[in-house]
Scaffold this active site. Structure first.
Site, PDB file in Angstrom:
ATOM      1  N   ASP A  17      23.833  87.096  68.340  1.00 31.19           N
ATOM      2  CA  ASP A  17      23.944  86.486  67.068  1.00 31.19           C
ATOM      3  C   ASP A  17      25.394  86.516  66.681  1.00 31.19           C
ATOM      4  OD1 ASP A  17      21.163  86.770  67.483  1.00 31.19           O
ATOM      5  OD2 ASP A  17      20.946  86.144  65.498  1.00 31.19           O
ATOM      6  N   ARG A  97      22.558  98.410  54.319  1.00 30.09           N
ATOM      7  CA  ARG A  97      23.542  97.355  54.077  1.00 30.09           C
ATOM      8  C   ARG A  97      24.520  97.695  52.976  1.00 30.09           C
ATOM      9  NH1 ARG A  97      21.952  96.386  58.702  1.00 30.09           N
ATOM     10  NH2 ARG A  97      20.545  94.683  59.076  1.00 30.09           N
ATOM     11  N   ASP A 126      18.605  90.430  53.873  1.00 27.29           N
ATOM     12  CA  ASP A 126      19.864  91.079  54.274  1.00 27.29           C
ATOM     13  C   ASP A 126      21.122  90.200  53.731  1.00 27.29           C
ATOM     14  OD1 ASP A 126      19.009  93.410  55.371  1.00 27.29           O
ATOM     15  OD2 ASP A 126      19.085  92.705  57.459  1.00 27.29           O
ATOM     16  N   SER A 180      12.732  91.073  66.963  1.00 26.44           N
ATOM     17  CA  SER A 180      14.023  91.065  66.410  1.00 26.44           C
ATOM     18  C   SER A 180      13.997  92.501  65.858  1.00 26.44           C
ATOM     19  CB  SER A 180      14.083  90.274  65.319  1.00 26.44           C
ATOM     20  OG  SER A 180      15.309  90.575  64.561  1.00 26.44           O
TER      21      SER A 180
END
Length: 403
Positions: A17, A97, A126, A180
């Protein structure tokens, strides 16, 4: 905002990605890209990310070991709060994050970049967490979120783009991967594909950080954890840094099948999603911390903490780590932790964590008061007045009711 950015700092994992995003940024905006890869204990060799960025023409490649910062300044403060989202989730992705976002903005300042970018999708949490972190540190920063901008709308289209632009594709990405994943020192998550049906259980081969409880040893593993002011500082008498301590607990928990969770959670953006998580060390740590508080924390303070915890956990989950209300709650929580010092003994056995003992240099537990034997410190007759005072409103209310 209509002018293309001159330089972008990209949160870069080296995976499919973000490698496609890297090339797309170069093509779409004709800008220089600085890649930033944070080592927060994901358990992967990060040098391949450097090599891939080099093949894509990146000159400024940042790979930083932030494991100690992650555990000391993010995980441990959160665990002082005993934060659990919706009663189950230990917030492993959520808490990572803010650190990445903060460091991205710092690198943008260091390099003179006028934009930052991330690889989060427009359906997930996210994107919110990254961008709230960006704006908290630079209100005017330009944020590029390719999944909300480009016309790539599937994994197949992503692979096609990569092949067209000679971007190396890991073999397991050429087909459709079953899950994922997101990993760091606190946990690993699995979402999507085979797990999108909440009735279908995860395949045992999916798990990477723990054995199944059924395959765990037939004898318990006993472990002692020392705390100082609410933070774990030693395991079995050995003083360890925050990251090393969590690594040790991960190993102990994983070997005993601890920390697997399968849940359907409510995302901040409004939809429900199914996820499976492995958080072996964190599961041990939160059980030990609560046991330590049971001995050292005042009743009213402990109950108030439990009332505040869901709000704190929601703030972390939704990306408001840098918000003033989270800082305010943290100050109250940290004040409560000053006396949370001592040792907890636990037994780890086939997926369970059982507290077997706890001790503290300054304990609020009084055997003299609690004993069922004769004592000289507590007059049991005092309880009669206590009960009658607490019953007064109930007795008065009852006289006004029809019987």
């Amino acid at each position: 905002m209509n002018e293309p950015p001159k330089k972008v700092v990209l949160a870069y994992s080296g995976g499919l990605d973000t490698s496609v995003i890297l090339r797309w940024l170069q093509e779409t905006y004709g800008c220089e890209v600085v890649t930033f890869t944070a080592d927060i204990g994901q358990g992967e060799e990060l040098e391949p990310a450097r090599a891939k960025a080099e093949t894509l023409g990146v000159r400024d490649i940042r790979i930083e070991d932030l494991r100690e910062t992650f555990v000391r300044d993010y995980v441990f403060p959160m665990f002082r709060a005993n934060a659990i989202y919706e009663g189950v989730y230990l917030l492993g992705t959520s808490i990572a994050r803010p650190l990445i976002a903060k460091r991205q903005i710092e690198i943008a300042r260091e390099t003179g970049a006028d934009a930052v970018a991330h690889g989060a999708t427009g359906k997930g949490n996210d994107q919110v967490r990254f961008e709230l972190g960006y704006y908290a540190h630079d209100p005017g920063i330009r944020v590029i979120a390719p999944w909300r901008e480009w016309d790539i709308d599937s994994r197949e289209a992503l692979v096609d783009y990569a092949e067209k632009h000679q971007i190396p594709i890991p073999r397991d990405k050429r087909g459709e991967p079953p899950y994922s994943t997101d990993a760091n020192l606190l946990h690993i998550s699995y979402e999507g594909k085979a797990l999108e049906d909440p009735w279908v259980g995860p395949d045992e081969s999916m798990f990477t950080r723990s054995v199944s409880p059924q395959a765990a040893p037939d004898r318990p593993t006993v472990v002692e954890i020392d705390f100082e002011a609410g933070d774990a500082v030693a395991v079995d008498g050995e003083a360890l840094s925050p990251a090393a301590l969590l690594e040790r607990l991960n190993a102990l928990g994983g070997a005993n099948g601890i920390g697997r969770v399968d849940l359907v959670e409510n995302r901040f953006v409004g939809m429900k999603s199914r996820g499976v998580y492995e958080t072996p060390g964190g599961t041990i740590l939160i059980a030990a911390h609560r046991a330590m508080e049971s001995l050292t924390l005042d009743r009213a303070a402990a109950h108030l903490k439990d009332e505040l915890m869901p709000r704190y956990a929601e703030l972390v989950y939704n990306g408001f780590w840098f918000a003033p209300e989270r800082r305010m709650l943290q100050a109250a929580i940290d004040e409560s932790q000053k006396g949370v010092t001592g040792t907890v003994r636990l037994a780890l056995y086939k997926g369970s964590v059982t507290v077997e003992g706890r001790k503290a240099p300054v304990s609020l537990y009084s055997a003299e008061h609690a004993t069922f034997e004769a004592d000289s410190v507590y007059d049991q007759r005092d309880a009669e007045g206590f009960i009658k005072l607490n019953a007064l409103r109930l007795r008065l209310g009852k006289t006004g009711e029809d019987t």
